[in-house]
Write an enzyme that holds these catalytic residues in place. Sequence first.
Site, PDB file in Angstrom:
ATOM      1  N   LYS A 160      34.633  27.647  42.457  1.00  0.00           N
ATOM      2  CA  LYS A 160      34.612  28.604  41.348  1.00  0.00           C
ATOM      3  C   LYS A 160      35.231  27.981  40.104  1.00  0.00           C
ATOM      4  CE  LYS A 160      35.168  32.607  44.373  1.00  0.00           C
ATOM      5  NZ  LYS A 160      36.015  33.753  44.720  1.00  0.00           N
ATOM      6  N   ASP A 181      40.058  45.705  50.194  1.00  0.00           N
ATOM      7  CA  ASP A 181      41.060  44.641  50.092  1.00  0.00           C
ATOM      8  C   ASP A 181      42.366  44.976  50.804  1.00  0.00           C
ATOM      9  OD1 ASP A 181      39.249  43.103  48.736  1.00  0.00           O
ATOM     10  OD2 ASP A 181      40.212  43.271  46.787  1.00  0.00           O
TER      11      ASP A 181
END
Length: 182
Positions: free
Chosen positions: A71, A169
């Site tokens: 990324k 999450d």
Amino acid sequence: MEIVSTYIEDLFVIQPDCFADERGYFLETFRNDVFEDDFPDIKFCQDNESKSSFGTLRGLHYQLPPYDQTKLVRAIKGCVLDVAVDLRKNSSTFGKYFSIELNEQNKNLLLIPKGFAHGFIVLSEEAIFSYKVDNYYNLDYESGILWNDTDLNIDWKINKKEIIVSEKDTKLSTFYNFVSPF
């Protein structure tokens, strides 16, 4: 564009050249020829963008092989604390994290290689966050580490009561239970 090493091997801060005047500014956030010279194995294929409000924490995410991703991340607007956790089992920094403020003032980018969990928290009123990846997202290969894992002990810079995390999450693995595929 300056490429700066961090204390974690293969993790780099990229400081673009910014040309500013009374009209605003101009900068290059990505140049394929620079990346081909310094990172010949990285071929970006997808750009992503998110908008989030203060206290929003996204992470700590990664894609399992063969869909693991490099990324290149940055904050276009606002300020985030960006965090990368080394999950490479043979790395001398396995289980260590690197954090950096990315914001619209410093315009820095962070290059995060495959084998890292990644997350960020918004420190400003809102933030627009952008990232390039070198492999396509695959839901079946999505995974992560719990953001408030006590073994990692990440300092997210704001009061835990102000942190906004998705339900998904909150159900991620602890680092203790993590078995590295990297």
